[in-house]
Design a protein around this motif. Structure first.
Motif, PDB file in Angstrom:
ATOM      1  N   ALA A   1       8.999   7.412   0.962  1.00  0.00           N
ATOM      2  CA  ALA A   1       8.272   7.238   2.055  1.00  0.00           C
ATOM      3  C   ALA A   1       7.220   6.020   1.859  1.00  0.00           C
ATOM      4  O   ALA A   1       6.793   5.710   3.084  1.00  0.00           O
ATOM      5  CB  ALA A   1       7.261   8.744   2.077  1.00  0.00           C
ATOM      6  N   THR A   2       7.196   5.418   0.654  1.00  0.00           N
ATOM      7  CA  THR A   2       6.518   4.380   0.613  1.00  0.00           C
ATOM      8  C   THR A   2       6.978   2.740   1.178  1.00  0.00           C
ATOM      9  O   THR A   2       6.476   1.938   1.072  1.00  0.00           O
ATOM     10  CB  THR A   2       5.867   3.866  -0.812  1.00  0.00           C
ATOM     11  OG1 THR A   2       7.055   4.230  -1.573  1.00  0.00           O
ATOM     12  CG2 THR A   2       4.954   5.307  -1.225  1.00  0.00           C
ATOM     13  N   ALA A   3       8.366   3.191   1.567  1.00  0.00           N
ATOM     14  CA  ALA A   3       9.112   2.266   1.890  1.00  0.00           C
ATOM     15  C   ALA A   3       8.487   1.228   3.410  1.00  0.00           C
ATOM     16  O   ALA A   3       8.894   0.353   3.989  1.00  0.00           O
ATOM     17  CB  ALA A   3      10.323   2.209   2.021  1.00  0.00           C
ATOM     18  N   GLU A   4       7.596   2.257   4.022  1.00  0.00           N
ATOM     19  CA  GLU A   4       6.946   1.783   5.515  1.00  0.00           C
ATOM     20  C   GLU A   4       6.250   0.422   5.073  1.00  0.00           C
ATOM     21  O   GLU A   4       5.710   0.400   3.909  1.00  0.00           O
ATOM     22  CB  GLU A   4       6.452   2.882   5.948  1.00  0.00           C
ATOM     23  CG  GLU A   4       5.321   3.437   5.278  1.00  0.00           C
ATOM     24  CD  GLU A   4       4.762   4.751   5.625  1.00  0.00           C
ATOM     25  OE1 GLU A   4       3.177   5.034   5.332  1.00  0.00           O
ATOM     26  OE2 GLU A   4       5.393   5.536   6.321  1.00  0.00           O
ATOM     27  N   LEU A   5       5.980   0.090   6.177  1.00  0.00           N
ATOM     28  CA  LEU A   5       5.049  -1.410   5.993  1.00  0.00           C
ATOM     29  C   LEU A   5       3.713  -0.692   5.350  1.00  0.00           C
ATOM     30  O   LEU A   5       3.170   0.393   5.888  1.00  0.00           O
ATOM     31  CB  LEU A   5       5.021  -1.905   7.331  1.00  0.00           C
ATOM     32  CG  LEU A   5       6.060  -2.578   8.147  1.00  0.00           C
ATOM     33  CD1 LEU A   5       5.667  -3.210   9.459  1.00  0.00           C
ATOM     34  CD2 LEU A   5       6.677  -3.710   7.183  1.00  0.00           C
ATOM     35  N   LEU A   6       3.046  -1.668   4.512  1.00  0.00           N
ATOM     36  CA  LEU A   6       1.857  -1.604   4.062  1.00  0.00           C
ATOM     37  C   LEU A   6       0.988  -2.847   4.635  1.00  0.00           C
ATOM     38  O   LEU A   6       1.287  -3.746   4.388  1.00  0.00           O
ATOM     39  CB  LEU A   6       1.851  -1.649   2.583  1.00  0.00           C
ATOM     40  CG  LEU A   6       2.755  -0.637   1.881  1.00  0.00           C
ATOM     41  CD1 LEU A   6       2.677  -1.056   0.515  1.00  0.00           C
ATOM     42  CD2 LEU A   6       1.990   0.950   2.079  1.00  0.00           C
ATOM     43  N   VAL A   7      -0.342  -2.183   5.197  1.00  0.00           N
ATOM     44  CA  VAL A   7      -1.232  -3.172   5.887  1.00  0.00           C
ATOM     45  C   VAL A   7      -2.489  -3.184   5.254  1.00  0.00           C
ATOM     46  O   VAL A   7      -3.074  -1.832   4.922  1.00  0.00           O
ATOM     47  CB  VAL A   7      -1.414  -2.961   7.230  1.00  0.00           C
ATOM     48  CG1 VAL A   7      -2.350  -3.990   7.929  1.00  0.00           C
ATOM     49  CG2 VAL A   7       0.019  -2.965   8.179  1.00  0.00           C
ATOM     50  N   VAL A   8      -2.759  -4.335   4.569  1.00  0.00           N
ATOM     51  CA  VAL A   8      -4.101  -4.295   3.900  1.00  0.00           C
ATOM     52  C   VAL A   8      -5.000  -5.378   4.107  1.00  0.00           C
ATOM     53  O   VAL A   8      -4.760  -6.639   4.042  1.00  0.00           O
ATOM     54  CB  VAL A   8      -4.193  -4.636   2.098  1.00  0.00           C
ATOM     55  CG1 VAL A   8      -5.267  -4.724   1.480  1.00  0.00           C
ATOM     56  CG2 VAL A   8      -3.233  -3.436   1.857  1.00  0.00           C
TER      57      VAL A   8
END
Length: 237
Positions: A128-135
């Motif tokens: 599930a964590t393969a989606e884009l991460l935006v910080v």
């Protein structure tokens, strides 16, 4: 691409031996000393196969496989010193693809690894964590191993990316040095905190406006590191 195998065992010598044998056989090996660290590592870097000891400290292998199956569909070979038939039946009913008891011939284990990988027909889903991460103004694409900062691409080594990805998965939360080691380097690097310090410094040189006054990767003294949006940073290290 080499198949990724995660070795989960609290026996340090066995972990090292197995990971070396697997790498010599052409696999990519990761290690964890307990199920909790294994789950965290697998969340970031999904394995193709797990060698899972049943008799782990804390969460044991029989409980851990339920978590692995709940989050991913990965073949599991149980590795154990227990010889009771009940364990074997229970282990296989819980979803283990194979079972081997200690001590074992390394060639036999490698043959079983190859056989399980060959006959596994499961699709290996992206976690599930393969989606884009935006910080903040940073975008991390785990699938492409790509980072954009304020619209500009950032070139990172594989380990630097893994460290940044791990911090981003828990953005705003402090991760201890030991947590970072277990998730990024594996159990064999416990007791070597300098690998974290060095890679944090290298990361800061690439993503901080002023590496000496970091606004993104912050150190909470005596606790660990956290990744924050630079515009929300109120402390430096």
């Amino acid at each position: 691409m080499a198949k990724h195998i995660l070795v989960v065992d609290d026996d340090t010598l066995l972990r090292r031996s197995l990971s070396l044998q697997l790498e010599q056989a052409g696999y990519r090996a990761s290690t964890a000393a307990n199920a909790e660290d294994a789950l965290a590592l697998a969340q970031r870097d999904l394995p193709d196969l797990i060698l899972l000891d049943i008799g782990l400290p804390g969460m044991d292998g029989l409980e851990a496989i339920r978590h692995f199956q709940g989050d991913m569909d990965v073949p599991v070979i149980f590795v154990t010193a227990r010889r009771r038939e009940l364990d074997e039946i229970l282990g296989l009913e819980l979803g283990a693809d194979e079972y081997i008891t200690k001590p074992f011939n390394p060639d036999v284990l490698l043959a079983r690894v190859k056989a399980v990988l060959r006959r596994s027909t499961r699709g290996t889903p992206l976690p599930a964590t393969a989606e884009l991460l935006v910080v903040g103004d940073m975008v991390i694409d785990p699938g492409a191993h790509h980072v954009m900062l304020a619209g500009n691409p950032i070139e990172l080594t594989a380990r630097e990316f893994a460290l940044l990805h791990t911090l981003a998965l828990d953005a705003g939360r402090v991760l201890s040095v030991d947590e970072l080691i277990s998730r990024v380097w594996g159990a064999e690097f416990f007791g070597e905190p300098q690998v974290v310090y060095v890679h944090i410094r290298w990361l800061r040189e690439k993503i901080e406006a002023d590496p000496n006054k970091p606004q993104r990767i912050l150190n909470v003294r005596g606790v660990g590191y956290k990744l924050v949006s630079s515009d929300k940073s109120a402390e430096t290290s």
